[in-house]
Design an enzyme around this catalytic site. Structure first.
Site, PDB file in Angstrom:
ATOM      1  N   ILE A  41       0.873  -1.179   0.000  1.00  0.00           N
ATOM      2  CA  ILE A  41       0.000   0.000   0.000  1.00  0.00           C
ATOM      3  C   ILE A  41       0.907   1.225   0.000  1.00  0.00           C
ATOM      4  CG2 ILE A  41      -1.744   1.298   1.281  1.00  0.00           C
ATOM      5  CD1 ILE A  41      -2.746  -1.333   0.038  1.00  0.00           C
TER       6      ILE A  41
ATOM      7  N   GLU B 294     -18.320   8.339  16.102  1.00  0.00           N
ATOM      8  CA  GLU B 294     -17.666   7.417  17.049  1.00  0.00           C
ATOM      9  C   GLU B 294     -17.317   8.164  18.311  1.00  0.00           C
ATOM     10  OE1 GLU B 294     -14.355   7.553  18.100  1.00  0.00           O
ATOM     11  OE2 GLU B 294     -14.134   5.601  19.043  1.00  0.00           O
TER      12      GLU B 294
ATOM     13  N   ASP C  78      -8.405   2.138  14.283  1.00  0.00           N
ATOM     14  CA  ASP C  78      -8.640   3.414  14.939  1.00  0.00           C
ATOM     15  C   ASP C  78      -7.318   3.858  15.575  1.00  0.00           C
ATOM     16  OD1 ASP C  78     -11.049   4.558  17.478  1.00  0.00           O
ATOM     17  OD2 ASP C  78      -9.468   5.596  16.354  1.00  0.00           O
TER      18      ASP C  78
ATOM     19  N   ASP D 267      -0.169  -1.494   5.293  1.00  0.00           N
ATOM     20  CA  ASP D 267       0.184  -2.753   4.625  1.00  0.00           C
ATOM     21  C   ASP D 267      -0.400  -3.945   5.372  1.00  0.00           C
ATOM     22  OD1 ASP D 267       3.526  -1.606   3.696  1.00  0.00           O
ATOM     23  OD2 ASP D 267       1.601  -1.469   2.635  1.00  0.00           O
TER      24      ASP D 267
HETATM   25  N1  DTR Z   1      -9.371   6.171  19.226  1.00  0.00           N
HETATM   26  C1  DTR Z   1      -9.979   6.592  20.470  1.00  0.00           C
HETATM   27  C2  DTR Z   1     -10.549   5.408  21.248  1.00  0.00           C
HETATM   28  C3  DTR Z   1      -9.463   4.540  21.777  1.00  0.00           C
HETATM   29  C4  DTR Z   1      -8.690   4.773  22.840  1.00  0.00           C
HETATM   30  N2  DTR Z   1      -7.862   3.671  23.047  1.00  0.00           N
HETATM   31  C5  DTR Z   1      -8.085   2.804  22.069  1.00  0.00           C
HETATM   32  C6  DTR Z   1      -7.513   1.566  21.807  1.00  0.00           C
HETATM   33  C7  DTR Z   1      -7.943   0.856  20.688  1.00  0.00           C
HETATM   34  C8  DTR Z   1      -8.923   1.383  19.855  1.00  0.00           C
HETATM   35  C9  DTR Z   1      -9.508   2.641  20.127  1.00  0.00           C
HETATM   36  C10 DTR Z   1      -9.077   3.319  21.243  1.00  0.00           C
HETATM   37  C11 DTR Z   1     -11.104   7.507  20.165  1.00  0.00           C
HETATM   38  O1  DTR Z   1     -11.696   7.422  19.100  1.00  0.00           O
HETATM   39  O2  DTR Z   1     -11.380   8.357  21.031  1.00  0.00           O
HETATM   40 ZN    ZN Z   2     -11.052   9.910  19.537  1.00  0.00          ZN
HETATM   41 ZN    ZN Z   3     -10.609   7.001  17.451  1.00  0.00          ZN
END
Ligand code: DTR
Ligand code: ZN
Ligand code: ZN
Ligand code: CA
Length: 444
Positions: A50, A177, A206, A312
């Site tokens: 990628i 989200e 994420d 990737d």
């Molecule tokens: N990405 C964050 C949520 C989050 C915090 N720790 C983790 C670990 C694994 C996946 C997601 C997260 C948010 O969207 O606020």
């Molecule tokens: Zn966040």
């Molecule tokens: Zn997030």
């Protein structure tokens, strides 16, 4: 909070048939520092590299969109819908079937973007997704432009390759989200159970480009987890189990209904330890992403190596799981975990997760039961199909004082999709005498 999900049961793997995949792989410039992808398992097509430059170009777009729309890409703001329109435009031009799903949250309209790659087994759907929204404080380039761009570029690579997978590939970008997994919850809650049972698994991405990165792999579904761990092993990059995010991102709604999940993460506001810095580089004593949920989460808040490796890895998982041979008919799925049956008490269940099959279960589905018990007349036994339909296998019969139930029942399950989580439900309905489920199996 560790959510229990039905363990993916052991299954006798068919000999791995050679998967004929046609279509020219477009010559795509390898990304800077592209490590050689690990060799694909026999019968599985190796993913293309990628291009990091392509992924970063999407991040640049997300940054520009935020700048042009009040500084963020948050739910209910113009920057979110502009981000979705950008991603949708790329996918429409690449031949995907896209769907925009609307919902309302906090008084504002939210949007999920779903992109289906035509073809593959409609009864075995592999999903890859990421949340597209940012917090209102900033552009959300790492959280979660990084995951959104990695998933987008993987989808575009599928199109460039004109991939013909064995599974059906579906990609998703979630709204809201940051307000509490609103978009992904809406999607799962509105997905009919028959459609849910077709999902082989959901992979969540994420934050995959954190500036002080760690390499974390979700430890939920073992098959998906192994797929990612094998990839990083091929790069000689050690990984750790992702524990910080249980229930905190868009895999949670899928996991809560028993769909196998997995994913990747490079860290948020937790602090990198000295031991982690030793194996991954970066700075000990500093957060993995010091700009988490802050205005400085902009296009400079990215570690290119982490973004490249994880992008990737997404492609590796899509190609590996998406093109593996589907399980031919006549296979056996078994669960040998012991389950205690409370005397004259509540029913208990034992689950078998069936995936990779095509079509519905047969009219002569064989259900092999092995229950140890000292008065089998106490027992009522049912088979529960993935959508909850109950098929009575055995009624109680007070005067049947013999031990154990070791029997094979034949069920006409032809109206049930084969894929999904099947359950054996057993209840002891009379006092005294008890026992346990020793094992049970389904033969298609
Ligand atoms: N990405 C964050 C949520 C989050 C915090 N720790 C983790 C670990 C694994 C996946 C997601 C997260 C948010 O969207 O606020
Ligand atoms: Zn966040
Ligand atoms: Zn997030
Ligand atoms: Ca057992």
């Amino acid at each position: 909070m560790k959510l229990s999900v039905p363990a993916r049961t052991s299954r006798r793997l068919a000999a791995c048939a050679v998967v004929a995949v046609t279509g020219l792989l477009a010559s795509v410039a390898p990304s800077a520092g592209a490590a050689p992808a690990p060799a694909a398992a026999p019968g599985v097509l190796a993913a293309p590299d990628i291009p990091l430059a392509n992924v970063k170009a999407h991040l640049t777009q997300f940054g520009s969109i935020a700048s042009a729309n009040g500084g963020n890409r948050a739910h209910g703001r113009a920057g979110y819908k502009a981000s979705l329109d950008y991603v949708k435009g790329k996918l429409d031009a690449a031949g995907f079937t896209t769907t925009v799903q609307q919902f309302t949250s906090s008084g504002a309209t939210g949007y999920n973007l779903i992109a289906d790659w035509p073809g593959g087994d409609p009864n075995s759907v592999l999903m890859a997704g990421s949340h597209l929204d940012s917090v209102s404080a900033g552009a959300g380039i790492n959280d979660n432009g990084s995951g959104s761009a990695g998933v987008l570029e993987t989808a575009l690579a599928v199109s460039r390759a004109q991939l013909k997978p064995t599974k059906h590939l579906r990609f998703a970008w979630w709204g809201a989200e940051e307000l509490g997994l609103v978009g992904s919850k809406y999607y799962v809650n509105n997905l009919p159970s028959a459609e849910r049972s077709k999902l082989y698994g959901y992979m969540n991405f994420d934050m995959i480009g954190s500036p002080n990165p760690g390499y974390f792999v979700y430890d939920d579904d073992p098959t998906i987890e192994k797929t990612f761990k094998d990839y990083f092993t091929g790069l000689n990059v050690p990984t750790e189990i992702e524990t910080e995010g249980d229930g905190r991102s868009d895999h949670a709604p899928f996991k809560n209904v028993g769909i196998p999940v997995g994913g990747l993460f490079t860290g948020a506001d937790y602090t990198k330890t000295a031991a982690q810095a030793q194996k991954w580089g970066g700075t000990a004593g500093q957060p993995f992403d010091r700009c988490y949920h802050s205005s400085c989460d902009n296009t400079s808040n990215i570690n290119d190596t982490a973004l490249d490796r994880n992008s990737d890895a997404i492609a590796h998982a899509v190609w590996t799981l998406g093109t593996e041979a589907s399980i031919p008919p006549g296979d056996v799925y078994e669960n040998t975990a012991d389950v205690t049956i409370p005397d004259n008490g509540a029913a208990v269940t034992s689950s078998i997760s069936v995936t990779g099959r095509t079509g519905n279960a047969p009219a002569t589905l064989k259900v092999g039961v092995d229950i140890k018990h000292t008065w089998r007349g106490d027992l009522v036994i049912d088979l529960l199909a993935p959508d909850g339909t109950a098929y009575r296998l055995k009624n109680s019969s007070g005067n049947d004082s013999a031990d154990d139930v070791v029997a094979t029942y034949t069920v006409n399950a032809s109206s049930e999709p084969g894929n999904g989580t099947w359950k054996l439900r057993v209840q002891d309905v009379a006092a005294q005498d008890t026992g346990y489920i020793n094992s049970w199996k389904l033969t298609f």
